[in-house]
Design an enzyme around this catalytic site. Structure first.
Site, mmCIF file in Angstrom:
data_model
loop_
_atom_site.group_PDB
_atom_site.id
_atom_site.type_symbol
_atom_site.label_atom_id
_atom_site.label_comp_id
_atom_site.label_asym_id
_atom_site.label_seq_id
_atom_site.Cartn_x
_atom_site.Cartn_y
_atom_site.Cartn_z
ATOM 1 N N ASP A 60 0.802 -1.226 0.000
ATOM 2 C CA ASP A 60 0.000 0.000 0.000
ATOM 3 C C ASP A 60 0.838 1.282 0.000
ATOM 4 O O ASP A 60 0.287 2.372 0.187
ATOM 5 C CB ASP A 60 -0.915 0.010 1.237
ATOM 6 C CG ASP A 60 -2.107 -0.926 1.077
ATOM 7 O OD1 ASP A 60 -2.828 -0.779 0.071
ATOM 8 O OD2 ASP A 60 -2.299 -1.796 1.935
ATOM 9 N N GLU A 65 -0.379 9.534 1.353
ATOM 10 C CA GLU A 65 -1.163 10.443 2.198
ATOM 11 C C GLU A 65 -1.322 9.911 3.621
ATOM 12 O O GLU A 65 -1.384 10.683 4.584
ATOM 13 C CB GLU A 65 -2.560 10.634 1.599
ATOM 14 C CG GLU A 65 -3.532 11.307 2.533
ATOM 15 C CD GLU A 65 -4.907 11.484 1.946
ATOM 16 O OE1 GLU A 65 -5.254 12.632 1.644
ATOM 17 O OE2 GLU A 65 -5.635 10.492 1.757
ATOM 18 N N ASP A 66 -1.411 8.583 3.746
ATOM 19 C CA ASP A 66 -1.785 8.027 5.046
ATOM 20 C C ASP A 66 -0.678 8.088 6.091
ATOM 21 O O ASP A 66 -0.949 7.911 7.278
ATOM 22 C CB ASP A 66 -2.253 6.571 4.865
ATOM 23 C CG ASP A 66 -3.566 6.520 4.120
ATOM 24 O OD1 ASP A 66 -4.435 7.361 4.414
ATOM 25 O OD2 ASP A 66 -3.710 5.664 3.231
ATOM 26 N N ARG A 85 1.123 -1.399 7.302
ATOM 27 C CA ARG A 85 1.490 -0.136 6.669
ATOM 28 C C ARG A 85 2.475 0.685 7.510
ATOM 29 O O ARG A 85 2.853 1.782 7.108
ATOM 30 C CB ARG A 85 0.215 0.680 6.364
ATOM 31 C CG ARG A 85 -0.755 -0.083 5.447
ATOM 32 C CD ARG A 85 -1.713 0.842 4.751
ATOM 33 N NE ARG A 85 -0.995 1.862 4.006
ATOM 34 C CZ ARG A 85 -1.551 2.939 3.476
ATOM 35 N NH1 ARG A 85 -2.853 3.129 3.616
ATOM 36 N NH2 ARG A 85 -0.834 3.830 2.816
ATOM 37 N N ARG A 130 -9.186 2.917 11.412
ATOM 38 C CA ARG A 130 -7.745 3.180 11.290
ATOM 39 C C ARG A 130 -7.229 4.249 12.273
ATOM 40 O O ARG A 130 -6.043 4.290 12.568
ATOM 41 C CB ARG A 130 -7.419 3.637 9.862
ATOM 42 C CG ARG A 130 -7.754 2.617 8.778
ATOM 43 C CD ARG A 130 -6.785 1.457 8.793
ATOM 44 N NE ARG A 130 -7.108 0.465 7.778
ATOM 45 C CZ ARG A 130 -6.690 0.517 6.523
ATOM 46 N NH1 ARG A 130 -5.932 1.507 6.113
ATOM 47 N NH2 ARG A 130 -7.019 -0.428 5.671
ATOM 48 N N HIS A 160 -12.077 5.889 5.089
ATOM 49 C CA HIS A 160 -11.490 7.089 5.698
ATOM 50 C C HIS A 160 -12.464 8.268 5.647
ATOM 51 O O HIS A 160 -13.373 8.306 4.812
ATOM 52 C CB HIS A 160 -10.236 7.516 4.915
ATOM 53 C CG HIS A 160 -9.044 6.651 5.117
ATOM 54 N ND1 HIS A 160 -8.266 6.211 4.060
ATOM 55 C CD2 HIS A 160 -8.468 6.161 6.238
ATOM 56 C CE1 HIS A 160 -7.253 5.488 4.538
ATOM 57 N NE2 HIS A 160 -7.363 5.432 5.847
ATOM 58 N N CYS A 247 -5.113 10.177 -1.796
ATOM 59 C CA CYS A 247 -4.215 9.257 -1.096
ATOM 60 C C CYS A 247 -2.849 9.116 -1.752
ATOM 61 O O CYS A 247 -1.911 8.670 -1.103
ATOM 62 C CB CYS A 247 -4.879 7.896 -0.958
ATOM 63 S SG CYS A 247 -5.369 7.217 -2.526
HETATM 64 C C1 CIR Z 1 -5.579 0.661 2.634
HETATM 65 O O1 CIR Z 1 -6.572 -0.031 2.880
HETATM 66 O O2 CIR Z 1 -4.893 1.158 3.524
HETATM 67 C C2 CIR Z 1 -5.215 0.891 1.191
HETATM 68 N N1 CIR Z 1 -5.511 -0.267 0.426
HETATM 69 C C3 CIR Z 1 -5.933 2.085 0.631
HETATM 70 C C4 CIR Z 1 -5.534 3.367 1.299
HETATM 71 C C5 CIR Z 1 -6.157 4.544 0.648
HETATM 72 N N2 CIR Z 1 -5.776 5.717 1.350
HETATM 73 C C6 CIR Z 1 -6.450 6.851 1.304
HETATM 74 O O3 CIR Z 1 -7.475 6.954 0.659
HETATM 75 N N3 CIR Z 1 -5.983 7.859 2.026
#
Ligand code: CIR
Length: 252
Positions: A60, A65-66, A85, A130, A160, A247
């Site tokens: 991922d 962004e995360d 992650r 999360r 999110h 993201c």
């Molecule tokens: C996840 O589930 O963490 C990733 N497959 C997708 C994350 C997408 N992040 C976002 O929209 N900020």
């Protein structure tokens, strides 16, 4: 000129986390092409695009962004809610350290950047699977000294906060009413996604320009009718990984 931090698509993208989207085959080569088109669009909107090396072991990692929440005064490295992650942040922190002082969310706090919507000096944080109350409280403690208000917001049925609501300008938000209440956003003009386009609320704002997936023409028309400038990009393979447009970058 804004700086957009991005990261190349991992060859293991198909092993991504999925929460509210069913797993379907992902064409990684196509995901790469789409990601390059996304980077080109950011450049054409005036961003200096930085592209970090792919992390083949971290499916991922393209969703940069995360792993960080960045304001003018500070970068806060998150502690992503998905344990798979948590290795993604180190290389991003190195880049951010050239631009901002860097702090971090500590255990047992968890926070995903996708849950954090900043509008001016207000930050809305999704109370999601999360991002936990401890993570939200730590973000609040780190940003309050700079005059930011941090507020938790309930979401339902989506990954999110920014799956459910994003800012189109300082006074207008785009919102999916099935996934979030309007009430926390009544200070803003609210545009709703077209009911036929469930995932259309995730829009990336670069200055006065907006970037969104090309798969939501009805919602795009609503934004054009409201006077916004909207560019689109095909991110269909990244959408299969439950990602979209906000993201894939951290815009400073
Ligand atoms: C996840 O589930 O963490 C990733 N497959 C997708 C994350 C997408 N992040 C976002 O929209 N900020």
């Amino acid at each position: 000129m804004p700086i957009a931090i991005t990261r190349e698509v991992s060859s293991s993208l198909a092993d991504c986390q999925l929460s509210f989207v069913d797993r379907s085959p992902i064409d990684v080569a196509r995901a790469n092409e789409q990601h390059r088109a996304y980077q080109r669009l950011l450049s054409s909107l005036g961003c200096t695009v930085l592209s970090l090396d792919a992390e083949p072991e971290l499916p991922d990692a393209v969703f940069v962004e995360d792993v960080a929440v960045v304001v003018d005064e500070l970068a806060v490295m998150t502690r992503p809610g998905a344990p798979s992650r948590r290795g993604e942040g180190a290389s991003v922190a190195q880049v951010l350290a050239r631009h901002r002082p860097v702090q971090a969310i500590e255990a047992p706090g968890t926070l995903d950047g996708g849950d954090v919507l900043r509008i001016g000096r207000r930050l809305y944080v999704g109370e999601s699977a999360r991002s936990n109350p401890e993570g939200i409280a730590q973000l609040c403690a780190l940003l309050a000294p700079f005059g930011y208000q941090v507020q938790g917001v309930a979401i339902r049925g989506c990954l999110h906060l920014k799956s459910a609501v994003t800012a189109l300008s300082d006074d207008t938000v785009l919102l999916q009413p099935a996934w979030i209440d309007r009430e926390p956003f009544t200070d803003y003009r609210i545009i709703e996604v077209d009911p036929a386009e469930e995932h259309a609320a995730n829009v990336l704002r670069i200055g006065s320009a907006l970037l969104m997936p090309d798969s939501f023409p009805l919602t795009r028309q609503r934004l054009l009718d409201a006077g916004f400038e909207v560019s689109t990009v095909d991110v269909s393979e990244l959408q299969k990984a439950e990602g979209a447009v906000t993201c894939c970058s951290i815009v400073l």
